[in-house]
Motif scaffolding. Structure first.
Motif, mmCIF file in Angstrom:
data_model
loop_
_atom_site.group_PDB
_atom_site.id
_atom_site.type_symbol
_atom_site.label_atom_id
_atom_site.label_comp_id
_atom_site.label_asym_id
_atom_site.label_seq_id
_atom_site.Cartn_x
_atom_site.Cartn_y
_atom_site.Cartn_z
ATOM 1 N N LEU A 286 0.819 -1.218 0.000
ATOM 2 C CA LEU A 286 0.000 0.000 0.000
ATOM 3 C C LEU A 286 0.849 1.262 0.000
ATOM 4 N N THR A 287 2.029 1.212 0.604
ATOM 5 C CA THR A 287 2.899 2.393 0.627
ATOM 6 C C THR A 287 3.267 2.824 -0.782
ATOM 7 N N GLU A 288 3.611 1.889 -1.640
ATOM 8 C CA GLU A 288 4.013 2.201 -3.006
ATOM 9 C C GLU A 288 2.815 2.461 -3.906
ATOM 10 N N VAL A 289 1.767 1.648 -3.773
ATOM 11 C CA VAL A 289 0.625 1.778 -4.688
ATOM 12 C C VAL A 289 -0.186 3.030 -4.371
ATOM 13 N N THR A 309 -6.180 -13.725 -5.050
ATOM 14 C CA THR A 309 -5.912 -14.708 -3.992
ATOM 15 C C THR A 309 -7.122 -14.820 -3.076
ATOM 16 N N SER A 310 -7.009 -14.296 -1.870
ATOM 17 C CA SER A 310 -8.062 -14.466 -0.861
ATOM 18 C C SER A 310 -8.719 -13.140 -0.524
ATOM 19 N N ASP A 311 -9.630 -13.186 0.443
ATOM 20 C CA ASP A 311 -10.290 -11.971 0.912
ATOM 21 C C ASP A 311 -9.326 -11.005 1.594
ATOM 22 N N ILE A 312 -8.137 -11.469 1.970
ATOM 23 C CA ILE A 312 -7.160 -10.565 2.591
ATOM 24 C C ILE A 312 -6.676 -9.558 1.552
ATOM 25 N N LEU A 313 -6.234 -10.044 0.402
ATOM 26 C CA LEU A 313 -5.796 -9.136 -0.665
ATOM 27 C C LEU A 313 -6.970 -8.343 -1.227
ATOM 28 N N THR A 314 -8.137 -8.969 -1.331
ATOM 29 C CA THR A 314 -9.315 -8.240 -1.812
ATOM 30 C C THR A 314 -9.647 -7.089 -0.881
ATOM 31 N N ALA A 315 -9.541 -7.309 0.425
ATOM 32 C CA ALA A 315 -9.807 -6.229 1.383
ATOM 33 C C ALA A 315 -8.815 -5.089 1.202
ATOM 34 N N ALA A 316 -7.529 -5.413 1.060
ATOM 35 C CA ALA A 316 -6.525 -4.369 0.838
ATOM 36 C C ALA A 316 -6.842 -3.585 -0.432
ATOM 37 N N SER A 317 -7.278 -4.295 -1.487
ATOM 38 C CA SER A 317 -7.615 -3.641 -2.752
ATOM 39 C C SER A 317 -8.851 -2.758 -2.613
ATOM 40 N N LEU A 318 -9.817 -3.208 -1.818
ATOM 41 C CA LEU A 318 -11.003 -2.379 -1.570
ATOM 42 C C LEU A 318 -10.629 -1.072 -0.877
ATOM 43 N N HIS A 319 -9.711 -1.136 0.074
ATOM 44 C CA HIS A 319 -9.282 0.096 0.753
ATOM 45 C C HIS A 319 -8.573 1.037 -0.221
ATOM 46 N N LEU A 320 -7.762 0.471 -1.110
ATOM 47 C CA LEU A 320 -7.108 1.313 -2.113
ATOM 48 C C LEU A 320 -8.143 1.925 -3.041
ATOM 49 N N ASN A 321 -9.131 1.134 -3.473
ATOM 50 C CA ASN A 321 -10.195 1.670 -4.316
ATOM 51 C C ASN A 321 -10.974 2.761 -3.596
ATOM 52 N N SER A 322 -11.221 2.570 -2.312
ATOM 53 C CA SER A 322 -11.928 3.581 -1.527
ATOM 54 C C SER A 322 -11.141 4.887 -1.482
ATOM 55 N N TYR A 323 -9.826 4.773 -1.438
ATOM 56 C CA TYR A 323 -8.952 5.949 -1.403
ATOM 57 C C TYR A 323 -8.929 6.688 -2.745
#
Length: 386
Positions: A286-289, A309-323
């Motif tokens: 997340l720091t770089e992206v 992969t799993s809901d862990i990476l999907t959750a991280a991606s959702l937070h980036l999309n929210s940003y």
């Protein structure tokens, strides 16, 4: 607060990657790496990584060869304050100078970085999207991410399935079209006939090194209103991507195989594709992206995170999309495998309108199912510098 150690668990699925005749859907990677970053205040951050787990483990746990220039990432992380994420990222990058500072090194860095952001959110009682700088969206439109079926009829049945599940968009990738790229046109035609005009369709897969063939196929696919065409060429073929993107009207997407801002800068400037697709667990975390979001917005492009992969990476991606100011889609992997579906106690769900809601609880907002981790773990290691 200080980071005390890093726990690595390699998991093995009972299934092989691909489409099996008895499966209800595609089956994802056979292995997974779960990363836990522990602190002296009892807060633990989690992540998974869409790269070869055994290689990631070696990058993190390798002994010191040349201090601060060639050593395992653990030496750059343990003892540090997780709130100093930029400092930690720079130390990790430097520590991999002499064993390949891009590629696999950044993949391993990415998993640690995601876990650090999970710690930051949990320590402050805020979601990761808030800590990134702004929770601008509460839900993101999802697309079902799956593999190509083998026949037009099977493509129609797949579209029926995903539409019945509530998806407003679907992406088909790889599979049979990698063996014979020319088949993609009839398969997408069948999908569009079944989907009608209101469902978005995307396609994915490294079809060819022949740029003229790629141009021909994409122009044919344009008749079926595909939202984007993902990686029809090898990701390093920047000149080919520029030629392709300038020759067609369909959006061209690329980026899941890249790592670090330097590579994305090259893709933006030399490849001139329309959609950038960083996988947060490969691209630098997340720091770089987070920095890439600004770069892409300033370039007039779109950013749609890759998440397979799993809901862990999907959750991280959702937070980036929210940003993001103007997010487009959230990739929602449909894999029928426990390493995709069962790793968290609170699985992400599609709502009745085809959206996935951004987790609002502290950190990433998903928690590991420790029983499932134990069931599929084949190697667990607690890494420290002692």
């Amino acid at each position: 607060m200080k980071i005390t150690d890093i726990e690595l668990s390699i998991l093995e699925s009972p299934y092989h990657y691909g489409m099996s005749s008895e499966a209800t859907d595609s089956r994802g990677p056979q292995y997974a790496l779960i990363v836990k970053v522990h602190t002296d205040e009892g807060i633990t951050g989690i992540a998974d990584c869409d790269s070869h787990p055994h290689i990631m483990k070696a990058f993190i746990d390798a002994p010191s060869y040349i201090h601060a220039f060639a050593e395992g990432l653990k030496y750059a992380v343990i003892g540090e304050n997780p709130f100093e994420y930029d400092k930690i990222w720079t130390k990790m990058y430097q520590s991999s100078f002499y064993q390949g500072r891009r590629g696999a090194a950044i993949h391993a860095m990415s998993a640690i970085d995601i876990a650090i952001w999970d710690i930051i959110g949990k320590a402050t009682g805020q979601s990761v999207s808030v800590m990134l700088g702004g929770r601008n969206h509460e839900k993101i439109l999802a697309y079902a991410s799956t593999l190509f079926r083998n026949t037009p009829q099977e493509m129609k049945e797949a579209v029926q399935k995903y539409r019945g599940l509530g998806y407003k968009a679907v992406k088909f990738g790889w599979g049979i079209v990698t063996e014979n790229p020319l088949q993609i046109v009839s398969l997408v035609e069948a999908a569009r006939l079944e989907a009608g005009p209101d469902m978005d369709i995307m396609v994915d897969g490294m079809w060819t090194s022949d740029v003229k063939l790629a141009i021909q196929l994409v122009k044919e696919l344009e008749h079926y209103k595909v939202f984007f065409v993902e990686e029809p060429l090898k990701s390093d073929n920047l000149a080919g991507y520029k030629k392709l993107a300038n020759a067609v009207n369909a959006r061209i997407a690329c980026g899941e195989q890249l790592a670090g801002l330097y590579e994305y800068k090259q893709l933006l400037e030399e490849g001139d594709v329309d959609i950038i697709q960083p996988d947060i667990s490969r691209a630098g975390g997340l720091t770089e992206v987070r920095k890439l979001v600004t770069m892409v917005e300033q370039s007039g492009k779109l950013l749609i995170p890759h998440a397979w992969t799993s809901d862990i990476l999907t959750a991280a991606s959702l937070h980036l999309n929210s940003y993001q100011k103007n997010p487009v889609f959230q990739e929602f992997c449909t894999n029928d495998t426990p390493l995709s579906r069962e790793l968290v106690t609170n699985p992400l769900q599609l709502d009745s309108e085809g959206y996935v809601h951004v987790p609002s609880t502290p950190g990433l907002g998903v928690e590991l199912n420790e029983e499932v981790i134990r069931r599929y773990a084949i190697d667990t290691l607690v890494v420290n510098t002692l």
